[in-house]
Design an enzyme around this catalytic site. Structure first.
Site, PDB file in Angstrom:
ATOM      1  N   ARG A  67      -7.346  15.781   0.394  1.00  0.00           N
ATOM      2  CA  ARG A  67      -8.224  14.813   1.026  1.00  0.00           C
ATOM      3  C   ARG A  67      -8.656  15.330   2.390  1.00  0.00           C
ATOM      4  O   ARG A  67      -7.811  15.644   3.223  1.00  0.00           O
ATOM      5  CB  ARG A  67      -7.466  13.496   1.178  1.00  0.00           C
TER       6      ARG A  67
ATOM      7  N   SER B 143      -9.739   7.556  -2.339  1.00  0.00           N
ATOM      8  CA  SER B 143      -9.115   6.250  -2.492  1.00  0.00           C
ATOM      9  C   SER B 143      -9.707   5.187  -1.571  1.00  0.00           C
ATOM     10  O   SER B 143     -10.893   4.917  -1.622  1.00  0.00           O
ATOM     11  CB  SER B 143      -7.607   6.390  -2.300  1.00  0.00           C
ATOM     12  N   HIS B 144      -8.891   4.663  -0.671  1.00  0.00           N
ATOM     13  CA  HIS B 144      -9.294   3.551   0.190  1.00  0.00           C
ATOM     14  C   HIS B 144      -9.894   4.037   1.501  1.00  0.00           C
ATOM     15  O   HIS B 144     -10.227   3.218   2.352  1.00  0.00           O
ATOM     16  CB  HIS B 144      -8.056   2.717   0.476  1.00  0.00           C
TER      17      HIS B 144
ATOM     18  N   LYS C 132      -8.437  15.459  -6.960  1.00  0.00           N
ATOM     19  CA  LYS C 132      -7.074  15.365  -7.464  1.00  0.00           C
ATOM     20  C   LYS C 132      -7.055  15.817  -8.912  1.00  0.00           C
ATOM     21  O   LYS C 132      -7.966  15.494  -9.674  1.00  0.00           O
ATOM     22  CB  LYS C 132      -6.646  13.898  -7.367  1.00  0.00           C
TER      23      LYS C 132
ATOM     24  N   ASP D 173      -9.565  -1.256  -4.412  1.00  0.00           N
ATOM     25  CA  ASP D 173      -9.975  -0.275  -3.394  1.00  0.00           C
ATOM     26  C   ASP D 173     -11.065   0.671  -3.904  1.00  0.00           C
ATOM     27  O   ASP D 173     -11.614   0.476  -4.986  1.00  0.00           O
ATOM     28  CB  ASP D 173      -8.758   0.534  -2.913  1.00  0.00           C
TER      29      ASP D 173
ATOM     30  N   ASP E 221     -11.301   3.573  -5.335  1.00  0.00           N
ATOM     31  CA  ASP E 221     -11.259   4.175  -6.668  1.00  0.00           C
ATOM     32  C   ASP E 221     -10.601   3.268  -7.708  1.00  0.00           C
ATOM     33  O   ASP E 221     -10.332   3.705  -8.833  1.00  0.00           O
ATOM     34  CB  ASP E 221     -10.545   5.528  -6.619  1.00  0.00           C
TER      35      ASP E 221
ATOM     36  N   ASP F   6      -7.593   1.719  -7.926  1.00  0.00           N
ATOM     37  CA  ASP F   6      -6.189   1.704  -8.344  1.00  0.00           C
ATOM     38  C   ASP F   6      -5.319   0.749  -7.530  1.00  0.00           C
ATOM     39  O   ASP F   6      -4.201   0.445  -7.926  1.00  0.00           O
ATOM     40  CB  ASP F   6      -5.587   3.127  -8.374  1.00  0.00           C
ATOM     41  N   ARG F   7      -5.836   0.281  -6.388  1.00  0.00           N
ATOM     42  CA  ARG F   7      -5.030  -0.663  -5.597  1.00  0.00           C
ATOM     43  C   ARG F   7      -5.450  -2.098  -5.873  1.00  0.00           C
ATOM     44  O   ARG F   7      -6.534  -2.352  -6.379  1.00  0.00           O
ATOM     45  CB  ARG F   7      -5.227  -0.395  -4.101  1.00  0.00           C
TER      46      ARG F   7
ATOM     47  N   THR G  91       7.430   8.109  -2.194  1.00  0.00           N
ATOM     48  CA  THR G  91       6.073   7.568  -2.127  1.00  0.00           C
ATOM     49  C   THR G  91       5.099   8.431  -2.922  1.00  0.00           C
ATOM     50  O   THR G  91       5.152   9.651  -2.851  1.00  0.00           O
ATOM     51  CB  THR G  91       5.643   7.514  -0.645  1.00  0.00           C
TER      52      THR G  91
ATOM     53  N   GLU H 290       4.181   0.087  -5.698  1.00  0.00           N
ATOM     54  CA  GLU H 290       4.378   0.558  -4.335  1.00  0.00           C
ATOM     55  C   GLU H 290       3.950  -0.546  -3.377  1.00  0.00           C
ATOM     56  O   GLU H 290       3.055  -1.334  -3.685  1.00  0.00           O
ATOM     57  CB  GLU H 290       3.524   1.797  -4.063  1.00  0.00           C
ATOM     58  N   GLU H 291       4.558  -0.525  -2.197  1.00  0.00           N
ATOM     59  CA  GLU H 291       4.211  -1.535  -1.189  1.00  0.00           C
ATOM     60  C   GLU H 291       2.751  -1.419  -0.757  1.00  0.00           C
ATOM     61  O   GLU H 291       2.184  -2.359  -0.220  1.00  0.00           O
ATOM     62  CB  GLU H 291       5.128  -1.430   0.027  1.00  0.00           C
ATOM     63  N   SER H 292       2.161  -0.247  -0.987  1.00  0.00           N
ATOM     64  CA  SER H 292       0.802   0.031  -0.514  1.00  0.00           C
ATOM     65  C   SER H 292      -0.241  -0.510  -1.487  1.00  0.00           C
ATOM     66  O   SER H 292      -1.212   0.154  -1.794  1.00  0.00           O
ATOM     67  CB  SER H 292       0.642   1.532  -0.329  1.00  0.00           C
TER      68      SER H 292
ATOM     69  N   LYS I 239      -1.730   3.878 -10.907  1.00  0.00           N
ATOM     70  CA  LYS I 239      -1.694   2.460 -10.574  1.00  0.00           C
ATOM     71  C   LYS I 239      -3.052   1.884 -10.934  1.00  0.00           C
ATOM     72  O   LYS I 239      -4.023   2.616 -11.072  1.00  0.00           O
ATOM     73  CB  LYS I 239      -1.332   2.235  -9.119  1.00  0.00           C
TER      74      LYS I 239
ATOM     75  N   ARG J   9       4.265   5.567   9.626  1.00  0.00           N
ATOM     76  CA  ARG J   9       4.447   4.285   8.952  1.00  0.00           C
ATOM     77  C   ARG J   9       5.876   3.807   9.178  1.00  0.00           C
ATOM     78  O   ARG J   9       6.830   4.544   8.943  1.00  0.00           O
ATOM     79  CB  ARG J   9       4.192   4.409   7.457  1.00  0.00           C
TER      80      ARG J   9
HETATM   81  C1  G1P Z   1      -0.428   6.072   0.798  1.00  0.00           C
HETATM   82  C2  G1P Z   1       0.582   5.044   0.362  1.00  0.00           C
HETATM   83  C3  G1P Z   1       1.249   5.472  -0.920  1.00  0.00           C
HETATM   84  C4  G1P Z   1       0.192   5.746  -1.978  1.00  0.00           C
HETATM   85  C5  G1P Z   1      -0.853   6.696  -1.446  1.00  0.00           C
HETATM   86  C6  G1P Z   1      -2.011   6.841  -2.415  1.00  0.00           C
HETATM   87  O1  G1P Z   1       0.221   7.294   1.023  1.00  0.00           O
HETATM   88  O2  G1P Z   1       1.534   4.795   1.364  1.00  0.00           O
HETATM   89  O3  G1P Z   1       2.143   4.499  -1.337  1.00  0.00           O
HETATM   90  O4  G1P Z   1       0.771   6.284  -3.125  1.00  0.00           O
HETATM   91  O5  G1P Z   1      -1.385   6.227  -0.209  1.00  0.00           O
HETATM   92  O6  G1P Z   1      -2.661   5.641  -2.649  1.00  0.00           O
HETATM   93  P1  G1P Z   1       0.683   7.798   2.487  1.00  0.00           P
HETATM   94  O7  G1P Z   1      -0.556   7.808   3.350  1.00  0.00           O
HETATM   95  O8  G1P Z   1       1.663   6.786   2.982  1.00  0.00           O
HETATM   96  O9  G1P Z   1       1.277   9.152   2.247  1.00  0.00           O
HETATM   97 ZN    ZN Z   2      -6.958   4.227  -4.508  1.00  0.00          ZN
END
Ligand code: G1P
Ligand code: ZN
Length: 544
Positions: free
Chosen positions: A22, A113-114, A126, A278, A280, A282-283, A345, A364-366, A377, A497
């Protein structure tokens, strides 16, 4: 159309992070940058030669250009066939499904992603393996090693293909099939959830919901499933047209970035159900009226109620959560007598457990949750799971979660992010904690006794691969925890974090405000890690 070989030079630091490579769009636009990485995939993933590859992305700026580049390189590298989503679009979970359904040897997902999109924002790439999931560390490491030695890449001298119409075409010797990005995925959802019951919920006319696609990839998916197939009123999907720059927003479904939706769910006139996904797809974020479901609680509630959902009516075999995710799901697993796994993670760590049939649900918490239906996800899946649950239980979101807390206790949970911190300062903070770790167990932090303190290492129970340095865990008596880690997805400086969790069994204390309930732990964490002294930040940038 002759293949040609282009001489190139390695770019330092093309190491994929938590979910792929990324970087800023401008970096991907440097001549050879994308090409090198793609060639490294083809050089290391030999089974793609003569095989089938799925390609698609979240529609952000540079998606179309990157896909045309990848197609030319795939043709020059002997890929037999590429399946590409119409318009270059495939949500991450839909891409995972396409790989599995078509028996492809792998897939390339273009997404950050987001993260925001646009010429000055982020892009990403990816590689997903034949199981449909993000490549395991051994594969991403091999790709990275290859990028650091690469001296040529192969491509084809050819113009752009039309990706906007379904159908087959040819690029050199390679077949290209433009597929409907939505239909197969929508069908899959129909096999898991009780669409009839959800249709009833909408048909009653009382139930009011909005889904915020955040001008990102899930718009077309949500319109087809929620409005067309489930009969929700037109307009239920908001921000449903994918835009290359996501309308200038962070397409990140959380309380900070989905404020419009959050506001719609507040007050006596608030919606019954609000959900978002989000960039893409997946969230997910789940809201009820005046109620936010933490992703950690969402996973636990799903596990406890899975038997109410047709696709999981037979029961679930196990659950997994990423290490920083709250331990709420563990309590459900314990009561159900099923397996429970704590992974580093990143979704890729769930792949082996899902493939081996050890878990059915993971999260995941995210803002990530998913199941064994794909190997990513899946945002819309989670939304449909909740819709199915609301239809089955005929209770509000808030009542379902409060009932869950009464049965299992409540894990108060929050994550504090310090973004774009000086990278050295952030590394120094983590080093400082690592030095402290061996001295902590058995001592007191404020009112809490430390039961363990370590730098999380994971041994995959399926293939015994080992992943070290996955974040600092400090477990406190009574089920509270402090977790510190550096983000692997940021594109600027470092992101620290801090994850905080405390367990409360007493229902009389379940209504506290989250930050207030966690205030003592927040102080302890800041003090212990010297966050302000080392980063110069008095407050986190984002609290979720
Ligand atoms: C973050 C989230 C993690 C998730 C990832 C991709 O990664 O914390 O749970 O799998 O985005 O969506 P991090 O930036 O913390 O490495
Ligand atoms: Zn995503």
């Amino acid at each position: 159309m002759e293949p040609k070989v282009v001489v190139t030079q390695p770019f330092p630091g093309q190491r994929p992070g938590t979910s792929g490579l990324r970087k800023k769009v401008k970096v991907f636009q440097e001549p050879g940058y994308l090409e090198n990485f793609v060639q490294a995939i083809f050089d290391t993933q030999k089974e793609l030669g003569g095989g089938v590859l799925v390609v698609g992305g979240d529609g952000r700026y540079y998606n179309r250009t990157a896909i045309q580049t990848i197609l030319r390189q795939a043709a020059a590298n002997g890929i037999a066939k590429v399946l590409v989503g119409r318009g270059g679009i495939l949500s991450t979970p839909a891409c995972s499904h396409a790989i599995r359904k078509h028996g492809a040897q792998g897939g390339i997902v273009l997404s950050a992603s987001h993260n925001p999109g646009g010429p000055d924002e982020d892009f990403g790439i990816k590689f997903n393996a034949a199981n449909g999931g993000p490549a395991p560390e051994s594969v991403t490491e091999a790709i990275y090693q290859r990028t650091q030695k690469i001296d040529r890449y192969r491509t084809l001298e050819a113009g752009d293909l039309d990706l906007d119409h379904l159908g087959a075409s040819q690029l050199g010797k390679m077949a290209v099939q433009v597929i409907d990005p939505v239909a197969d995925y929508a069908d899959l959802m129909g096999t898991l959830f009780d669409f009839e019951a959800i249709r009833h919920l909408f048909a009653g006319g009382q139930f009011r919901m909005k889904f915020d696609a955040m001008s990102a990839v899930t718009g077309p998916y949500a319109v087809e499933i929620i409005e067309n197939r489930l009969g929700a009123p037109p307009g239920t999907v908001m921000n449903g047209t994918p835009l290359e720059d996501f309308g200038g927003h962070h397409p990140d479904p959380n309380l900070a970035h989905a404020q419009e939706l959050v506001a719609l769910c507040q007050g006596t006139e608030g919606l019954d159900f609000g959900a978002a996904s989000d960039g893409d797809g997946d969230r997910n974020m789940i809201l009820g009226r005046d109620f936010f479901v933490t992703p950690s609680d969402s996973l636990a509630v799903m596990a406890a109620n899975a038997h109410l959902i047709p696709g999981y009516a037979e029961g679930i075999v196990g659950v997994a959560r990423s290490m920083p995710t709250s331990q709420a799901a563990d309590r459900v697993a314990e009561r159900l007598g099923i397996g429970c796994y704590e992974t580093p993670t990143g979704w890729k760590f769930f792949g082996n457990l899902l493939d081996a049939g050890r878990i059915t649900l993971c999260g995941e918490e995210s803002f990530g949750s998913g199941s064994d239906h794909v190997r990513e996800k899946d945002g819309l899946w989670a939304v449909l799971f909740w819709l199915n649950l609301l239809a089955a239980r005929q209770e509000s979101v808030g009542d379902i979660v409060r009932d869950h807390w009464r049965r299992y206790g409540r894990n108060f949970y929050t994550r504090h992010d310090y973004e774009a911190v000086d990278a050295q300062a952030a590394a120094g903070l983590m080093d400082h904690l690592r030095v402290l770790l061996p001295t902590l167990t058995g001592t007191r932090l404020g009112a809490y006794k430390v039961s363990y303190a370590d730098d999380f290492a994971y041994i995959d129970p399926v293939d015994a691969s080992r992943s070290e340095g996955q974040g600092i865990r400090i477990g406190l008596e009574g089920g509270s925890r402090l977790v510190f880690r550096l983000s692997g997805t940021g594109t600027q400086g470092a992101t620290l974090r801090l994850y905080l969790e405390s367990y409360e069994a007493d229902p009389a204390r379940h209504d506290q405000e989250t930050q207030a309930a966690l205030a003592p732990l927040i102080l302890i964490a800041n003090d212990l890690a010297q966050i302000q002294e080392r980063t110069g930040r008095a407050q986190p940038d984002v609290i979720t």
